[in-house]
Design a protein around this motif. Structure first.
Motif, mmCIF file in Angstrom:
data_model
loop_
_atom_site.group_PDB
_atom_site.id
_atom_site.type_symbol
_atom_site.label_atom_id
_atom_site.label_comp_id
_atom_site.label_asym_id
_atom_site.label_seq_id
_atom_site.Cartn_x
_atom_site.Cartn_y
_atom_site.Cartn_z
ATOM 1 N N LYS B 44 33.873 36.300 2.531
ATOM 2 C CA LYS B 44 32.549 35.968 3.015
ATOM 3 C C LYS B 44 31.734 35.432 1.843
ATOM 4 C CE LYS B 44 28.658 37.963 5.288
ATOM 5 N NZ LYS B 44 27.795 39.089 5.198
ATOM 6 N N TYR B 77 27.330 39.772 17.750
ATOM 7 C CA TYR B 77 28.534 40.263 18.419
ATOM 8 C C TYR B 77 28.952 41.644 17.940
ATOM 9 C CZ TYR B 77 32.278 39.805 14.927
ATOM 10 O OH TYR B 77 33.118 39.982 13.862
ATOM 11 N N SER B 109 23.783 32.028 16.727
ATOM 12 C CA SER B 109 25.215 32.238 16.569
ATOM 13 C C SER B 109 25.530 33.704 16.825
ATOM 14 C CB SER B 109 25.665 31.867 15.158
ATOM 15 O OG SER B 109 26.959 32.385 14.947
ATOM 16 N N LYS B 110 26.620 33.925 17.520
ATOM 17 C CA LYS B 110 27.012 35.315 17.778
ATOM 18 C C LYS B 110 27.764 35.897 16.588
ATOM 19 C CE LYS B 110 27.450 36.175 22.719
ATOM 20 N NZ LYS B 110 26.438 35.266 23.230
ATOM 21 N N MET B 111 28.384 34.996 15.826
ATOM 22 C CA MET B 111 29.263 35.424 14.751
ATOM 23 C C MET B 111 28.534 35.589 13.434
ATOM 24 S SD MET B 111 32.227 35.665 15.882
ATOM 25 C CE MET B 111 32.916 35.392 17.478
ATOM 26 N N LYS B 112 27.517 34.747 13.225
ATOM 27 C CA LYS B 112 26.867 34.721 11.922
ATOM 28 C C LYS B 112 25.611 35.577 11.940
ATOM 29 C CE LYS B 112 27.638 30.039 11.470
ATOM 30 N NZ LYS B 112 27.236 28.732 11.068
#
Lengths: 427, 643
Positions: B44, B77, B109-112
């Motif tokens: 990351k 998420y 964004s669901k991921m970020k």
């Protein structure tokens, strides 16, 4: 008559099989690239790129059938007209194009967006083949025969550049292969390759050092060459070559620092040393290498990729689709893809050589060259051997325009090839 | 033969294929650094935002610094909140807000991770940090908030805020990302590149649950964040605040310059606001209120407001007249044959008396001689040529152009030339009798307070100036921008300044500004009364002191406050005394000025919305502006979102 024979008998099944394999592997990997572990969306879901790609594949099959049905002479007869139409579309797009991702190069027909630049390859290939089909034209003897070819390439190049699609324009470099095959003296591509190597060296090292090395080598060459050669112009030639090489070295230096814009310079420098800017431009390259490298020998497994899932790699399903293959299927997967491509383009060269008409042969080489260039640059950039240039991997990358244009390009050649037994040799 | 070239071509294809296979084998199988031990770990990128540079005053006092705060980020998420109500209670938000914030984040964004709540103070962070561990999907990021030691200099410093969509798209090279901060006005904007520093990047490994698993490649690729460069200003914070307090309940400007260097000592724009209120997360609410305020507190008057210079302009007329030789120090004029009226004052047999008593006919005659100082007999043509000549000479004082101060939106003002009047009257259809108001600084000429302060500095220096600037040192080396080290000449010889300065001394000692003279300090000053269409005259005063070794040159503008001697001169002289001696002797005057309310005469421009028309409430809209926002930010977490 030729028309009565079923096309299925004469079409080259090896190419068709490779084509279908590529489409299939590509589609599955697009699904993996857009797959969201939380929502478990289906591969047939039209709201994601995988579903849409399936739709594009379907329409592509209809296109292929049309191509196979149309008389093979159509392409030769109408090559310049097809060229004119594409040029017209490229002009139209400059004024009426929709702006997607910073380049005005898309035409919208209702829900479908097409990118005329993708079809420029086809148009230029046909036009060059048609021009070279005249047996009086010789690339090895008459220099003025090159002018029309340069014109055919230059016109769409300028238009594509104006619509900000540099990547699509660079593909035209692939036509060097057919020119070489049709008689371009071997020293021209050699000069190209030597220049490219010089270019990379001069980016890496100080211009003065390289010049010193060039002068040293030239000196040794002059000292070592036989006296006769030296008197017959060998001396002058060596000095001339050395001078040109040194001017290239300094020219590159000037070009990098005074002509290129910062982001363009960055893209090139990152190629040489991605770690120099790990948070900026190098990000794509580093992330892409991590994704591929983390795949190991056999990969993490289908839909198990972590690098490619969490948006680490940008343009996942389009330009960087090869990362997904690398991460989830490892070296086995990437080796298969590389092998498929080398097989495909080599087979196309073999097919091209067995053509009886020069038009068909030239066209076959154009197709092979275009696929090769896309493969070279796209795969090269994901593994850090090429600068990041936004061009798709044929049959793998998501995108309707590119899939259509590559398929049309390929199947026109397969159609012409299938009619080979019934054409007369012309030259 | 050419057919054989096919082998070269196929060989080339195969060669590339083999090179790529080797490269892939190396990357995927041989090079261990890419194969992270557990296949479920991922890398990351964590961006570290550096501290913005701090800004100091001339005595080394901090003006602007950064307070560490914490932003709360959410990764939609991953969010698992079993007891939403309790969670909301901890954060002090309502269920509705929670839902909408989560929704906004999911759309992005669901991921970020994206911003959930911004700028939690250290105390707030400490109190909820432990509890937040129970809720997955939330993380804290260190951030910082601009903090201002004193509630002053708002317009000069400018403010920092989240980058706008337009700015994001228009940046020349991609540096900023969404939700980044950027200097929007004032010093923060002009010195953005110096102040912002260099972002750092860390590559860390984490497992599927986002748990930190160490630095990737032992931090080889990490770059440290580098703090922005500090800026050193010539501002004297004490004088600045004193100027603010004198300008309380007035509309106008104070600009003080150190003549020898061009450094700005003080720059007050009234009414002003506490810059801290634009640094908090309540930015948009406070900004809107400031924006709607009819007194336009966001308008940086010292560099943006245009006025007629009034009688202060007579100084330049006298200097040009002397330099041109159309008058001598002993030229005298009477009130006879002059279309401009004057007040009752002793005779003006020389320049000193003319300046001291600010005699209108005197300067009418001086200007007349300057304009007709050529051999052309046609008065129309002579005026045209004379005006352009005059225009060039006045320009050297910085009038009618941007001085080039390090602040955005500096106005040029207006210095009319031949073209200007040709447009109004037509070529050769105007002459001196149409433009004589210029002689006393009325008519079409417009200047800004900064320009008049600079004129005071030129006179103090007897003929030259350095471009006024707020920042004289950038970074550790205290680099001075080269353009601020260039000496500009006014084109008037030093000896011509003496009679003018003597007249200015007289004006303070016994002339138009005598009511505010300061015992023991030799101040040279000149009052001005700027006529305007919007009501009572503006009060103007420019001055410098001490006369023999000038340390401060100042211009004070007070809108709709009457004559120059009544409001502007006392303010200027109090500031001069405070700056030179550190104290104020005339406490009664100070008291009177501080409490004088001159806002009632300010005619407001037609308000954009009829709501503000209620004049009785006008006053009430300003006090909020002076509210101490530091109290706001220290309020309990429970409240901070609702404010």
């Amino acid at each position: 008559m030729a028309e009565s024979k079923p096309i299925t008998k004469n079409v080259d099944w090896m190419v068709v099989l490779i084509y279908i394999a590529c489409l299939g592997i590509g589609w599955v990997n697009i699904y993996a690239a857009v797959y969201n572990p939380e929502t478990h969306s289906s591969i047939f879901d039209l709201s994601n790129n995988a579903g849409k790609q399936l739709m594009w594949i379907g329409t592509t099959f209809i296109l292929i059938i049309c191509i196979l049905v149309i008389d093979y002479k159509f392409y030769e007869t109408f090559s310049f007209i097809i060229y004119a139409i594409v040029i017209f579309l490229l002009v139209v797009v400059l004024f009426a194009g929709s702006n997607i991702n910073g380049s005005r190069s898309w035409i919208k027909f209702g829900a479908i967006s097409l990118q005329p630049a993708q079809f420029a390859n086809l148009a230029v290939s046909l036009a060059i083949s048609k021009y070279l089909s005249d047996p009086a034209i010789s690339l090895s003897r008459k220099f003025k025969d090159y002018y029309p070819i340069l014109g055919i390439i230059a016109l769409p190049s300028v238009l594509i550049l104006l619509s900000n699609e540099t990547g699509s324009m660079l593909v035209f470099a692939s036509f060097a292969i057919i020119l070489y095959r049709e008689g371009m003296p071997g020293f021209i591509p050699s000069i190209g390759i030597v220049s490219a190597m010089l270019l990379i060296i001069s980016l890496l090292y100080n211009s003065w050092y390289i010049s010193g090395v060039i002068i040293l080598i030239a000196g040794i060459a002059i000292w070592a060459m036989p006296v006769m050669t030296r008197r017959r112009g060998g001396l002058i030639a060596t000095v001339l070559v050395a001078t040109v090489m040194i001017s290239i070295v300094f020219g590159v230096d000037f070009f990098m620092n005074h002509v290129l814009q910062k982001h363009q310079r960055g893209r090139i420098m990152v190629l040489l040393d991605p770690d120099s800017d790990p948070r900026g431009i190098g990000w794509n390259v580093i992330q892409s290498k991590i994704a591929i490298g983390s795949g190991g020998f056999s990969g993490k497994g289908f839909l198990q990729g972590t690098q490619t899932k969490f948006d680490f790699v940008p343009e996942q399903s389009t330009d960087f689709i090869f990362c997904t293959v690398g991460e989830e299927h490892g070296f086995i997967g990437t080796a298969i893809v590389v092998t498929l491509f080398v097989l495909l383009i080599s087979r196309l060269v073999i097919l091209a050589e067995r053509q009886r008409s020069r038009f068909a042969r030239v066209y076959g080489y154009c197709v092979a060259g275009i696929f090769f260039f896309h493969f070279l640059v796209n795969v090269g950039m994901t593994i850090g051997l090429m600068p990041v240039i936004g061009i798709p991997l044929p049959f793998f990358s998501y995108g309707g325009s590119s899939l259509w244009s590559f398929s049309v390009l390929l199947f026109i050649f397969l159609k012409i090839d299938a009619q080979r037994p019934f054409t007369l040799s012309r030259g | 033969m050419l057919e054989n070239r096919r082998f070269v071509i196929i060989g080339f294809f195969a060669l590339i294929g083999i090179i790529y296979l080797f490269r892939l084998f190396y990357l995927q199988v041989l090079d261990e650094s890419y194969s992270i031990e557990s296949s479920s770990n991922s890398i990351k990128r964590v961006t570290e935002i550096p501290f913005r540079g701090q800004i100091y005053d001339r005595n080394g006092k901090l003006i602007v610094y950064n307070t560490p705060v914490y932003d709360l980020l959410v990764t939609p998420y991953k969010v698992k909140v079993d007891d939403t109500l309790r969670f909301c209670k901890v954060l002090g938000i309502e269920r509705r807000e929670f839902d909408s914030l989560i929704h906004v984040a999911s759309v992005y964004s669901k991921m970020k991770p994206s911003l959930f709540l911004r700028q939690l103070s250290k105390e707030d962070f400490a109190s909820i940090q432990d509890i937040m561990v129970d809720y997955s999907g939330f993380e804290f990021a260190k951030s910082s908030m601009r903090t201002y030691k004193a509630a002053t200099l708002a317009n000069t410093l400018g403010y920092v805020s989240e980058i706008s969509k337009k700015q994001l798209e228009e940046q020349e090279e991609p540096y900023y990302r969404q939700s980044d901060y950027i200097g929007q006005t004032g010093i923060e904007r002009i010195y953005e590149n110096e102040l912002r520093g260099k972002r750092g990047t860390k590559f860390v490994m984490q497992n599927v649950n986002g748990v930190y698993k160490g630095a990737w490649k032992n931090g080889e690729l990490d770059t440290m964040a580098v703090a922005g460069e500090n800026l050193y200003s010539g501002i004297d914070l004490e004088i600045q605040q004193y100027a603010d307090s004198l300008m309380m309940n007035k509309v106008g400007s104070v600009v003080a310059i150190e003549p020898k260097t061009g450094q700005i000592l003080s720059m007050a724009s009234a009414p002003t606001y506490d810059p801290n209120i634009l640094a908090t997360r309540h930015f948009s609410k406070n900004y809107t209120a400031l924006y709607r305020n009819p007194y336009k507190p966001l308008f940086n008057r010292p560099v943006m407001a245009s006025y007629r210079p009034g009688s202060t302009f007579k100084l330049i007329q006298a200097l040009i007249g002397l330099q041109e030789g159309v008058i001598t120090p002993n030229s005298g004029f009477t009130h006879a044959n002059c279309p401009i009226g004057c007040h009752v004052h002793p005779a003006t047999p020389n320049v000193v008396m003319g300046v001291m008593h600010s005699c209108n006919p005197y300067f009418y005659n001086v200007f007349r001689r300057i304009i007709y100082n050529n051999k052309i007999t046609n008065t129309f043509k002579a005026s045209a040529v004379g005006l352009d000549d005059w225009h060039d000479k006045i320009s050297k004082f910085g009038i009618g152009q941007q001085l080039g101060i390090d602040l955005p939106s500096e106005r040029k003002g207006n210095l009319p030339d031949k073209k200007y009047y040709d447009k109004i009257y037509g070529e050769n259809r105007w002459k001196f009798s149409n433009i004589y108001s210029l002689s006393i600084g009325e008519g079409e000429i417009l200047i800004t307070p900064l320009k008049m302060a600079n004129v005071a500095a030129i006179i103090a220096n007897r003929g030259y100036y350095y471009t006024p600037h707020v920042i004289h040192g950038i970074g550790e080396g205290r680099k001075l921008k080269p353009e601020f080290a260039v000496r500009h000449e006014s084109g008037v010889a030093p000896q011509h300044f003496e009679p003018v300065i003597e007249g200015m001394l007289g004006a303070v000692e016994g002339g138009t500004a005598r009511r505010s003279r300061v015992e023991g300090i030799s101040i040279a000053g000149k009052t001005g009364t700027s006529q305007n269409k919007r009501g009572k005259d503006h009060s103007i005063f420019i001055a410098f002191a001490p006369v023999d070794d000038p340390k401060i040159a100042i211009a004070v503008f007070v809108e709709n406050a009457g004559s120059g001697g009544s409001a502007a001169a006392p303010i200027a002289n109090l500031i001069i005394e405070k700056y030179l001696t550190g104290k104020v002797t005339n406490k009664a005057l100070e008291e009177r000025i501080m409490h004088a309310d001159l806002m009632k005469d300010v005619i407001l421009p037609a308000p954009p919305k009829p709501v503000i028309k209620d004049t009785t409430k006008r006053r009430n809209s300003i006090p909020f502006v002076r509210e101490k926002p530091t109290e706001q930010s220290s309020k309990k977490v429970i409240n901070w979102f609702k404010i």
